[in-house]
Write a protein that holds these residues in place. Structure first.
Motif, PDB file in Angstrom:
ATOM      1  N   ASP A  82      -4.148 -11.797   1.091  1.00  9.85           N
ATOM      2  CA  ASP A  82      -5.056 -12.919   1.315  1.00  9.85           C
ATOM      3  C   ASP A  82      -5.622 -13.345  -0.042  1.00  9.85           C
ATOM      4  O   ASP A  82      -6.340 -12.588  -0.686  1.00  9.85           O
ATOM      5  N   LYS A  83      -5.291 -14.537  -0.466  1.00  7.96           N
ATOM      6  CA  LYS A  83      -5.602 -14.974  -1.831  1.00  7.96           C
ATOM      7  C   LYS A  83      -7.096 -14.988  -2.109  1.00  7.96           C
ATOM      8  O   LYS A  83      -7.533 -14.668  -3.226  1.00  7.96           O
ATOM      9  N   SER A  84      -7.894 -15.344  -1.114  1.00  6.78           N
ATOM     10  CA  SER A  84      -9.334 -15.394  -1.346  1.00  6.78           C
ATOM     11  C   SER A  84      -9.910 -13.991  -1.551  1.00  6.78           C
ATOM     12  O   SER A  84     -10.780 -13.781  -2.396  1.00  6.78           O
ATOM     13  N   THR A  85      -9.406 -13.019  -0.775  1.00  7.77           N
ATOM     14  CA  THR A  85      -9.852 -11.633  -0.956  1.00  7.77           C
ATOM     15  C   THR A  85      -9.419 -11.103  -2.310  1.00  7.77           C
ATOM     16  O   THR A  85     -10.214 -10.474  -3.029  1.00  7.77           O
ATOM     17  N   ALA A  86      -8.157 -11.346  -2.671  1.00  5.47           N
ATOM     18  CA  ALA A  86      -7.644 -10.887  -3.960  1.00  5.47           C
ATOM     19  C   ALA A  86      -8.463 -11.474  -5.111  1.00  5.47           C
ATOM     20  O   ALA A  86      -8.825 -10.763  -6.054  1.00  5.47           O
ATOM     21  N   LYS A  87      -8.767 -12.757  -5.033  1.00  5.70           N
ATOM     22  CA  LYS A  87      -9.533 -13.409  -6.106  1.00  5.70           C
ATOM     23  C   LYS A  87     -10.949 -12.864  -6.184  1.00  5.70           C
ATOM     24  O   LYS A  87     -11.468 -12.597  -7.279  1.00  5.70           O
ATOM     25  N   SER A  88     -11.580 -12.659  -5.028  1.00  9.64           N
ATOM     26  CA  SER A  88     -12.934 -12.123  -5.009  1.00  9.64           C
ATOM     27  C   SER A  88     -12.991 -10.742  -5.654  1.00  9.64           C
ATOM     28  O   SER A  88     -13.865 -10.461  -6.496  1.00  9.64           O
ATOM     29  N   THR A 110     -11.851   1.519  -9.734  1.00 11.14           N
ATOM     30  CA  THR A 110     -11.387   0.680  -8.638  1.00 11.14           C
ATOM     31  C   THR A 110     -10.165   1.324  -8.004  1.00 11.14           C
ATOM     32  O   THR A 110      -9.805   2.461  -8.341  1.00 11.14           O
ATOM     33  N   PHE A 111      -9.538   0.607  -7.068  1.00 10.11           N
ATOM     34  CA  PHE A 111      -8.273   1.037  -6.482  1.00 10.11           C
ATOM     35  C   PHE A 111      -7.134   0.271  -7.139  1.00 10.11           C
ATOM     36  O   PHE A 111      -7.341  -0.784  -7.741  1.00 10.11           O
ATOM     37  N   SER A 112      -5.919   0.791  -6.966  1.00  9.93           N
ATOM     38  CA  SER A 112      -4.743   0.098  -7.502  1.00  9.93           C
ATOM     39  C   SER A 112      -4.488  -1.208  -6.777  1.00  9.93           C
ATOM     40  O   SER A 112      -3.932  -2.150  -7.331  1.00  9.93           O
ATOM     41  N   GLY A 113      -4.892  -1.257  -5.494  1.00  4.05           N
ATOM     42  CA  GLY A 113      -4.585  -2.394  -4.647  1.00  4.05           C
ATOM     43  C   GLY A 113      -3.295  -2.164  -3.875  1.00  4.05           C
ATOM     44  O   GLY A 113      -2.497  -1.273  -4.202  1.00  4.05           O
ATOM     45  N   CYS A 114      -3.103  -2.952  -2.832  1.00  4.34           N
ATOM     46  CA  CYS A 114      -1.872  -2.894  -2.039  1.00  4.34           C
ATOM     47  C   CYS A 114      -1.540  -4.299  -1.558  1.00  4.34           C
ATOM     48  O   CYS A 114      -2.354  -4.921  -0.870  1.00  4.34           O
ATOM     49  N   PRO A 115      -0.366  -4.826  -1.927  1.00  2.40           N
ATOM     50  CA  PRO A 115       0.041  -6.150  -1.443  1.00  2.40           C
ATOM     51  C   PRO A 115       0.506  -6.084   0.006  1.00  2.40           C
ATOM     52  O   PRO A 115       0.520  -5.023   0.632  1.00  2.40           O
ATOM     53  N   GLY A 116       0.922  -7.227   0.519  1.00  5.47           N
ATOM     54  CA  GLY A 116       1.587  -7.262   1.804  1.00  5.47           C
ATOM     55  C   GLY A 116       3.051  -6.911   1.626  1.00  5.47           C
ATOM     56  O   GLY A 116       3.463  -6.416   0.567  1.00  5.47           O
ATOM     57  N   GLU A 117       3.860  -7.202   2.639  1.00  4.26           N
ATOM     58  CA  GLU A 117       5.286  -6.880   2.536  1.00  4.26           C
ATOM     59  C   GLU A 117       6.086  -8.013   1.893  1.00  4.26           C
ATOM     60  O   GLU A 117       7.246  -7.835   1.540  1.00  4.26           O
ATOM     61  N   SER A 118       5.441  -9.193   1.728  1.00  4.64           N
ATOM     62  CA  SER A 118       6.109 -10.335   1.104  1.00  4.64           C
ATOM     63  C   SER A 118       5.056 -11.374   0.750  1.00  4.64           C
ATOM     64  O   SER A 118       3.858 -11.187   1.035  1.00  4.64           O
ATOM     65  N   GLU A 119       5.476 -12.459   0.172  1.00  4.21           N
ATOM     66  CA  GLU A 119       4.561 -13.540  -0.169  1.00  4.21           C
ATOM     67  C   GLU A 119       3.944 -14.176   1.076  1.00  4.21           C
ATOM     68  O   GLU A 119       2.951 -14.901   0.990  1.00  4.21           O
ATOM     69  N   ASN A 120       4.535 -13.938   2.222  1.00  3.68           N
ATOM     70  CA  ASN A 120       4.067 -14.558   3.456  1.00  3.68           C
ATOM     71  C   ASN A 120       3.115 -13.681   4.257  1.00  3.68           C
ATOM     72  O   ASN A 120       2.720 -14.042   5.364  1.00  3.68           O
ATOM     73  N   SER A 121       2.753 -12.526   3.728  1.00  3.53           N
ATOM     74  CA  SER A 121       1.931 -11.574   4.474  1.00  3.53           C
ATOM     75  C   SER A 121       0.486 -12.042   4.606  1.00  3.53           C
ATOM     76  O   SER A 121      -0.031 -12.789   3.769  1.00  3.53           O
ATOM     77  N   LYS A 122      -0.152 -11.520   5.623  1.00  5.03           N
ATOM     78  CA  LYS A 122      -1.572 -11.780   5.847  1.00  5.03           C
ATOM     79  C   LYS A 122      -2.410 -10.551   5.534  1.00  5.03           C
ATOM     80  O   LYS A 122      -3.555 -10.656   5.114  1.00  5.03           O
ATOM     81  N   TYR A 123      -1.834  -9.363   5.770  1.00 11.19           N
ATOM     82  CA  TYR A 123      -2.547  -8.111   5.567  1.00 11.19           C
ATOM     83  C   TYR A 123      -1.746  -7.185   4.647  1.00 11.19           C
ATOM     84  O   TYR A 123      -0.522  -7.306   4.555  1.00 11.19           O
ATOM     85  N   PRO A 124      -2.432  -6.225   3.978  1.00 19.55           N
ATOM     86  CA  PRO A 124      -1.718  -5.251   3.147  1.00 19.55           C
ATOM     87  C   PRO A 124      -0.739  -4.428   3.974  1.00 19.55           C
ATOM     88  O   PRO A 124      -0.955  -4.194   5.170  1.00 19.55           O
TER      89      PRO A 124
END
Length: 320
Positions: A82-88, A110-124
């Motif tokens: 979620d781009k807004s969460t990532a930016k925040s 901090t944490f390393s972070g976790c992306p979704g499964e692709s550019e189209n994901s909504k959640y990690p």
């Protein structure tokens, strides 16, 4: 080595009162939350960053009590799909690094972070096994296309401001164990180290003592939090337990105050091993014990930890 506390434990107290609580417990340092998941109850990095008077008040409040700041903490997910969460979370991280520089604090957590499964994901999407093979495809994309480029950029940013980052290895994020912590450091920069929290390692079946030896000088900060493994529930269901933390009787494991999951010998060995690999920083109490109130858990942890460090220091003096 110093004893300290992750001050978000006292988010209901004013900053100065929380500092007084830490001081009264005999602690020497505080770890302060500045944004993202820890919140901004005491310091909002983005708000105070350009307020020299506010920064001076923070410095004076800590110094006047004979305390030090072990780290500023903005645990978040800057890789969130979620781009807004990532930016925040990224903006909180950037502001925290810049604030750390102004305060003379060398470590941000901090944490390393976790992306979704692709550019189209909504959640990690946290990958936990290599099959079906789709999972390895996802994992390769997460590391090579998202995490490594991001943290290479942050490593360069950190270097410009003489601050280092301590990544907390935590399941649910790309960095969750020793191997992944060392991989991020090797791939992205040697100013990316570890906030060592044994509680997350216990329930994964890891040996924190051996992890300390493997991580060595990459350990930049340490949390004091214990974990109690329920043998029966683990025997039945394993350790991948997603039941609510409040469902203590049914869970395979729960977080405990130091000394209530593993005995004195373990914690003595941990402190000694940290010294052996050259760590001489803070061991910071993080209280998430569902069986103890904030005050009970904190005071028991502070007494336990102060005793450990005092005895270890006395032993060091004797051997010297």
């Amino acid at each position: 080595m110093k004893s300290g506390v992750f001050l978000v434990l006292f988010s209901q107290q004013a900053f100065e009162q929380a500092l007084d609580t830490a001081k009264a417990a005999g602690l020497q340092s505080v770890e302060i939350g500045t944004g993202a998941y820890p919140g901004t109850a005491h310091i909002n990095a983005q708000e105070v960053l350009n307020d020299d008077a506010a920064i001076q008040r923070i410095r004076d409040a800590v110094d006047s009590r004979g305390l030090t700041i072990s780290a500023l903490s903005c645990h978040g997910n800057p890789l969130h799909p979620d781009k807004s969460t990532a930016k925040s979370h990224h903006d909180d991280f950037v502001a925290t690094v810049l604030l750390a520089e102004k305060l003379g604090v060398d470590t941000v957590i901090t944490f390393s972070g976790c992306p979704g499964e692709s550019e189209n994901s909504k959640y990690p999407s946290w990958v936990t096994c290599p099959w079906p093979p789709d999972f390895l495809t996802v994992l390769e994309w997460q590391w090579n296309e998202i995490a490594i480029p991001y943290w290479k950029e942050q490593s360069a940013f950190l270097r410009k401001h003489n601050v280092r980052v301590a990544i907390e290895a935590h399941p649910g994020f790309l960095v969750y164990n020793t191997e992944t912590a060392l991989r991020l450091r090797e791939e992205a920069g040697d100013n990316i180290g570890v906030n060592f929290d044994p509680s997350h390692l216990f329930w994964q079946g890891m040996d924190p003592i051996e992890c300390v030896k493997a991580l060595g000088s990459s350990i930049y900060h340490v949390h004091a939090k214990d974990t109690k493994i329920d043998k029966r529930n683990t025997a039945i269901n394993g350790v991948l337990d997603n039941k609510n933390y409040g469902d203590i009787l049914q869970r395979s494991w729960v977080f405990r105050t130091v000394g209530y999951g593993h005995d004195d010998e373990f914690w003595k060995d941990l402190v000694s091993t940290l010294r052996l690999v050259g760590y001489d920083g803070t061991i910071s109490i993080e209280h998430e014990d569902g069986l103890m109130s904030v005050n009970e858990g904190f005071n028991k942890a502070a007494n336990f930890l102060n005793g450990l460090i005092l005895n270890e220091s006395a032993g060091e003096m004797w051997w010297a």
